[in-house]
Design a protein around this motif. Structure first.
Motif, short mmCIF file in Angstrom:
data_model
loop_
_atom_site.label_atom_id
_atom_site.label_comp_id
_atom_site.label_asym_id
_atom_site.label_seq_id
_atom_site.Cartn_x
_atom_site.Cartn_y
_atom_site.Cartn_z
N THR A 4 0.83 -1.22 0.00
CA THR A 4 0.00 0.00 0.00
C THR A 4 0.85 1.26 0.00
N GLY A 5 2.18 1.12 0.16
CA GLY A 5 3.05 2.28 0.21
C GLY A 5 3.20 2.87 1.59
N ARG A 6 2.45 2.37 2.57
CA ARG A 6 2.52 2.90 3.93
C ARG A 6 3.65 2.20 4.67
N PRO A 7 4.58 2.95 5.29
CA PRO A 7 5.68 2.30 6.02
C PRO A 7 5.16 1.47 7.18
N THR A 8 5.83 0.37 7.47
CA THR A 8 5.45 -0.52 8.55
C THR A 8 6.51 -0.47 9.65
N SER A 9 6.22 -1.10 10.78
CA SER A 9 7.20 -1.16 11.85
C SER A 9 8.44 -1.92 11.43
N ARG A 10 8.29 -2.84 10.48
CA ARG A 10 9.45 -3.57 9.97
C ARG A 10 10.38 -2.63 9.22
N ASP A 11 9.78 -1.67 8.47
CA ASP A 11 10.61 -0.67 7.78
C ASP A 11 11.36 0.20 8.79
N VAL A 12 10.68 0.58 9.87
CA VAL A 12 11.31 1.38 10.90
C VAL A 12 12.47 0.62 11.53
N ALA A 13 12.25 -0.68 11.80
CA ALA A 13 13.30 -1.51 12.39
C ALA A 13 14.54 -1.55 11.49
N HIS A 14 14.31 -1.72 10.19
CA HIS A 14 15.43 -1.76 9.24
C HIS A 14 16.16 -0.42 9.21
N GLU A 15 15.39 0.66 9.20
CA GLU A 15 15.98 2.00 9.15
C GLU A 15 16.81 2.30 10.40
N ALA A 16 16.32 1.86 11.55
CA ALA A 16 17.00 2.15 12.82
C ALA A 16 18.07 1.11 13.17
N GLY A 17 18.08 -0.02 12.44
CA GLY A 17 19.05 -1.06 12.73
C GLY A 17 18.75 -1.83 14.00
N VAL A 18 17.46 -2.02 14.30
CA VAL A 18 17.06 -2.75 15.50
C VAL A 18 16.04 -3.81 15.12
N SER A 19 15.62 -4.63 16.09
CA SER A 19 14.60 -5.64 15.81
C SER A 19 13.22 -5.01 15.82
N GLN A 20 12.28 -5.71 15.19
CA GLN A 20 10.90 -5.20 15.14
C GLN A 20 10.29 -5.13 16.53
N SER A 21 10.69 -6.06 17.42
CA SER A 21 10.15 -6.04 18.77
C SER A 21 10.60 -4.78 19.52
N THR A 22 11.84 -4.31 19.24
CA THR A 22 12.32 -3.08 19.86
C THR A 22 11.49 -1.89 19.41
N VAL A 23 11.16 -1.86 18.13
CA VAL A 23 10.30 -0.79 17.61
C VAL A 23 8.95 -0.80 18.33
N SER A 24 8.38 -2.00 18.51
CA SER A 24 7.09 -2.10 19.17
C SER A 24 7.16 -1.60 20.62
#
Length: 346
Positions: A4-24
């Motif tokens: 859909t083009g909307r960024p997800t928490s997985r994208d944030v995790a990749h951008e920040a260099g952390v796990s998805q659980s850390t983003v959550s």
């Protein structure tokens, strides 16, 4: 980025260099004492750069609020996935969680997904035997993938199907087989790609080895037709290696339709070791996969993910089970010592 083009928490995790659980944890306001201030700020900065905003479904997914896990399977009719459910449900019950099974066939679209109603609260997802890109449908829900591509972004628990196929090839080579046909499942999934690649490499490495392949749907009639294509070749295989025990049943039918006796004229092997393997006559040589252990390990990994951990990938070994469907190739000498995995007789 999601379709859909909307960024997800997985994208944030990749951008920040952390796990998805850390983003959550950070974006859910639960990072105090669990995530360093510098890391938390890096996550917030990444979310701002990407324009990420948690959606309504993510806000509703509070750890412990539902105590419910969704188990997504391709079908509810295959006994194999029933065993996966039993393993996951056992571990879930030990930790106060319930399991809800949800069938998601290969051709299911977004309208058929369980996320069409975002108010439904679940704590996490275990998805088995699905393509890795299907995780885009899961939005911000913690997910563990079973029997799926370990190269994906989600934590995985898989079977070592490649080693299982190498054990099958070694067993057949010991029996003198060199012309080996592969009756493959025409399903675009990691597990079947891995099986086929390993088998082809193992057969082609044999002195005088000849690998042929035909594919069909995961049902008896289609498998019978695919096996027939191989058996009707000018130099037909002396052994058929099947991606699944159900496919092996189709191979039996193809052999008998051509007056071939299993295993005197043709050896046949399966994969999975479901109840059908011992219902066939002769009983089927196959690779036993620990389906219940797969579900249990998947639930264990999801619990670790829900607690903010980053569970490592797991690979579970299979076991070659030698039964009556394999025998010496016609006119070929048999090696005295088996190769590959240890085999057991069931």
């Amino acid at each position: 980025m999601s379709p859909t083009g909307r960024p997800t928490s997985r994208d944030v995790a990749h951008e920040a260099g952390v796990s998805q659980s850390t983003v959550s944890l950070v974006l859910g306001g639960k990072s105090a004492g669990r995530v360093s201030p510098a890391t938390a700020q890096a996550v917030r900065d990444a979310a701002e750069r990407l324009g990420y905003r948690p959606n309504l479904a993510a806000r509703n997914l509070r750890l412990g609020s539902a105590r419910t896990v969704l188990l997504i399977v391709p079908t509810l009719t295959a006994p194999f996935f029933g065993e996966v459910y039993l393993g996951a449900a056992r571990v879930a019950a030990e930790h106060g969680f319930g399991i809800v099974a949800y069938p998601w066939p290969d051709d299911a679209g977004p309208a058929d997904s369980p996320f069409a109603a975002p108010h439904e609260a679940i704590d996490g997802i275990i998805a088995t035997s699905l393509a890795a890109d299907v995780t885009s449908e899961f939005r911000d829900t913690p997910v563990v993938m079973l029997d799926s591509d370990p190269a994906g972004t989600a934590p995985t628990v898989v079977f070592d199907v490649a080693d299982g196929m190498r054990a099958v090839a070694a067993h057949l080579a010991d029996l003198g087989h060199r012309r080996i046909g592969h009756v493959a499942a025409s399903i675009d999934q990691w597990t079947f790609h891995a099986r086929g690649e390993a088998l082809a490499a193992a057969v082609e490495a044999l002195p005088g080895g000849s690998y042929t392949r035909a594919s069909g749907a995961l049902e008896v009639g289609s498998a019978r037709d695919a096996a027939g294509l191989l058996l009707d070749r000018p130099a037909p295989p002396t052994a058929l290696v099947c991606d699944d025990d159900l496919i092996a049943a189709g191979a039996y039918k193809a052999a008998r339709a051509r007056g071939l006796e299993v295993p005197r004229d043709l050896s046949v092997t399966g994969f999975d070791d479901v109840q059908l393997a011992t219902a066939l006559e002769p009983e089927l040589t196959t690779v036993r996969l620990p389906a219940e252990a797969l579900g249990a390990e998947g639930m264990t990994a999801l619990l670790a993910l829900l607690k903010g951990g980053d569970p490592p990938p797991r690979s579970l070994p299979g076991e070659l089970v030698v039964r009556g469907s394999t025998a010496a190739a016609p006119g070929a000498p048999v090696r005295s010592r088996p190769l590959g995995l240890d085999s057991s007789h069931g």
